[in-house]
Scaffold this active site. Structure first.
Site, PDB file in Angstrom:
ATOM      1  CE  LYS A   1      -3.711  -2.020   2.638  1.00  0.00           C
ATOM      2  NZ  LYS A   1      -4.836  -1.754   3.769  1.00  0.00           N
TER       3      LYS A   1
ATOM      4  NE  ARG B   1     -14.194  -3.375   5.498  1.00  0.00           N
ATOM      5  CZ  ARG B   1     -13.495  -2.905   4.248  1.00  0.00           C
ATOM      6  NH1 ARG B   1     -13.790  -1.726   3.885  1.00  0.00           N
ATOM      7  NH2 ARG B   1     -12.788  -3.642   3.579  1.00  0.00           N
TER       8      ARG B   1
END
Length: 155
Positions: free
Chosen positions: A42, A91
């Protein structure tokens, strides 16, 4: 012996979804270490020091919360901190599949640390740091998803 958990991530930025996971975890542990790790896959938009400051502001005065940063394996941080648990927020089912793979790898590397999955509340299940960064970069209103203001975009 106090129960210590590590909640690790890039937290770029730390969203209300992350806060939701911490809120649910607080009654379960004596101490929670929120650890900002460096993920080589990232690109960090905000400096680690800034992310740490934002998180410290959110939990100012909460003696159960410690904020730190680290490089390397999360399980090595757990060993160093004597943490028995690793907190992971979920999630959706896609998160679960990825997190279960990571849990198994971590268990192989560090059998003494148990991963605890905490599901996100429905209100925050669609919120991700990526979403917030995109809204921020487009100068859209992201304020519902964060407890603090991000810096202005450079011109």
């Amino acid at each position: 012996m106090p129960t210590i958990a590590v909640f690790a991530g890039s937290f770029c930025p730390f969203t209300k979804g992350h806060e939701d996971i911490v809120k649910k975890a607080l009654p379960l542990f004596d101490r929670i270490i929120i650890a900002i790790g460096h993920n080589y896959n990232k690109k960090d938009v905000f400096p680690v020091e800034q992310r740490m400051e934002w998180i410290k502001q959110i939990y100012n005065g909460n003696e159960k919360i410690e904020v730190t940063s680290y490089q390397g394996l999360t399980v090595d941080l757990c060993r160093k901190a004597r943490a028995q648990y690793l907190i992971r927020g979920l999630r959706n089912a896609s998160d679960y599949a990825l997190e279960e793979e990571m849990r198994l790898a971590n268990k192989t590397l560090c059998p003494e640390v148990e991963t605890v999955f905490i599901p996100a509340s429905a209100e925050w299940a669609a919120v991700s740091s990526s979403l917030v960064r995109e809204l921020w970069s487009l100068k859209a209103d992201y304020s519902r998803f964060l407890s603090y203001q991000l810096p202005e975009l450079p011109l």
